[in-house]
Design a protein around this motif. Sequence first.
Motif, PDB file in Angstrom:
ATOM      1  N   LYS A   9       0.815  -0.934  -0.074  1.00  0.00           N
ATOM      2  CA  LYS A   9      -0.298   0.479   0.129  1.00  0.00           C
ATOM      3  C   LYS A   9       0.857   1.575   0.168  1.00  0.00           C
ATOM      4  O   LYS A   9       0.876   2.502  -0.391  1.00  0.00           O
ATOM      5  N   LEU A  10       1.451   0.905   1.070  1.00  0.00           N
ATOM      6  CA  LEU A  10       2.963   2.422   1.194  1.00  0.00           C
ATOM      7  C   LEU A  10       3.556   2.690  -0.634  1.00  0.00           C
ATOM      8  O   LEU A  10       3.555   3.535  -0.960  1.00  0.00           O
ATOM      9  N   ILE A  11       4.024   1.297  -1.134  1.00  0.00           N
ATOM     10  CA  ILE A  11       4.010   1.466  -2.765  1.00  0.00           C
ATOM     11  C   ILE A  11       3.478   2.485  -3.049  1.00  0.00           C
ATOM     12  O   ILE A  11       3.722   3.265  -3.985  1.00  0.00           O
ATOM     13  N   ASN A  15       5.194   8.324  -4.619  1.00  0.00           N
ATOM     14  CA  ASN A  15       5.440   8.515  -6.644  1.00  0.00           C
ATOM     15  C   ASN A  15       7.216   9.565  -6.320  1.00  0.00           C
ATOM     16  O   ASN A  15       7.388   9.013  -7.498  1.00  0.00           O
ATOM     17  N   GLN A  16       7.704   9.252  -5.073  1.00  0.00           N
ATOM     18  CA  GLN A  16       9.092   9.611  -5.005  1.00  0.00           C
ATOM     19  C   GLN A  16       9.638   8.712  -4.262  1.00  0.00           C
ATOM     20  O   GLN A  16      10.100   8.289  -3.171  1.00  0.00           O
ATOM     21  N   ILE A  17       9.893   7.472  -4.868  1.00  0.00           N
ATOM     22  CA  ILE A  17      10.400   5.832  -3.689  1.00  0.00           C
ATOM     23  C   ILE A  17      11.977   5.893  -4.606  1.00  0.00           C
ATOM     24  O   ILE A  17      12.867   6.400  -5.144  1.00  0.00           O
ATOM     25  N   VAL A  18      12.565   6.051  -3.261  1.00  0.00           N
ATOM     26  CA  VAL A  18      14.354   5.602  -3.486  1.00  0.00           C
ATOM     27  C   VAL A  18      15.119   4.496  -2.916  1.00  0.00           C
ATOM     28  O   VAL A  18      14.106   4.207  -1.494  1.00  0.00           O
ATOM     29  N   VAL A  19      15.443   3.330  -3.372  1.00  0.00           N
ATOM     30  CA  VAL A  19      15.187   2.129  -2.826  1.00  0.00           C
ATOM     31  C   VAL A  19      17.550   2.303  -2.012  1.00  0.00           C
ATOM     32  O   VAL A  19      17.715   2.932  -3.067  1.00  0.00           O
ATOM     33  N   PHE A  20      17.497   1.857  -1.274  1.00  0.00           N
ATOM     34  CA  PHE A  20      18.776   1.957  -0.446  1.00  0.00           C
ATOM     35  C   PHE A  20      19.467   0.656  -0.812  1.00  0.00           C
ATOM     36  O   PHE A  20      18.697  -0.215   0.362  1.00  0.00           O
ATOM     37  N   LEU A 188       8.874   7.357  -0.356  1.00  0.00           N
ATOM     38  CA  LEU A 188       8.948   6.723   0.530  1.00  0.00           C
ATOM     39  C   LEU A 188      10.831   5.898   0.096  1.00  0.00           C
ATOM     40  O   LEU A 188      11.221   6.035  -1.017  1.00  0.00           O
ATOM     41  N   PHE A 189      11.323   5.780   1.413  1.00  0.00           N
ATOM     42  CA  PHE A 189      12.529   5.445   1.897  1.00  0.00           C
ATOM     43  C   PHE A 189      13.117   3.712   1.967  1.00  0.00           C
ATOM     44  O   PHE A 189      12.753   3.659   3.412  1.00  0.00           O
ATOM     45  N   LEU A 190      13.272   3.648   1.363  1.00  0.00           N
ATOM     46  CA  LEU A 190      13.432   1.527   1.371  1.00  0.00           C
ATOM     47  C   LEU A 190      14.847   0.960   1.223  1.00  0.00           C
ATOM     48  O   LEU A 190      15.795   1.223   0.481  1.00  0.00           O
TER      49      LEU A 190
END
Length: 247
Positions: A9-11, A15-20, A188-190
């Motif tokens: 749901k969060l994903i 609209n501005q997701i960054v993956v680390f 959202l930062f993963l």
Amino acid sequence: MDDLEQLAKLIERSNQIVVFTGAGISTESGIPDFRSPGGLWEKNRPIDFSEYMASEDARREAWRRKFAMDEVMGNAKPNKGHEAIARLYELGKLNCVITQNIDGLHQQSGIPEEDVIELHGNTTYAKCLDCHERMSLDEVREIFQPEETLPICQKCGGIVKTATISFGQPMPIREMQRAEMEAIESDLFLAIGSSLVVYPAADIPVIAAQHGAKLIIINREPTQVDPIATLVLNKEIGETLDLVTKL
């Protein structure tokens, strides 16, 4: 709602997701974790950058280790975790990947090189430390083997090294600045597969949370940043990301 549904749901709403990413995502592709107990750095003391620059013997030992490691890393392929992240990119949900890894697997999974921010460099090619001319590992191997002749830059004569950041070597300023900017702008930062203990890279997820991003941590073990996260999943990475991106 369980953790996977909550993350899906969060994903969906972001609209501005960054993956680390850290080493944990690549161990599922068979790449060893250098820092863990029993890892390669426990068995072989890392060669400091100043030592590499000062000593031809140190440079030879570094290249010996590099080509020995290539027998392990050379056949590694992106796993379900890398592929799930690439799906988010293809859907236009993901701005970029910030990675501590040096294996180039995010690029192999289909994410363009310009959208992979490598904080610790890349071990799949070499470059001159003076003029930054790029050199393929096949070229270096042809020069180095069998008599251990050290490669030099064909353009300026400078010292050639794998394009990784060694102990004692300054962090790449441009990449660090861009990583911080992307973290600040994310919603959202993963943080995936990182123990979040190696600084200054480990500050990046904290910066994201401080600027309002929902911070998600997916890692097999707890981290010291867990208390400020919106959601923590201590699960297998590839399986978790594969399921979440298909919900």
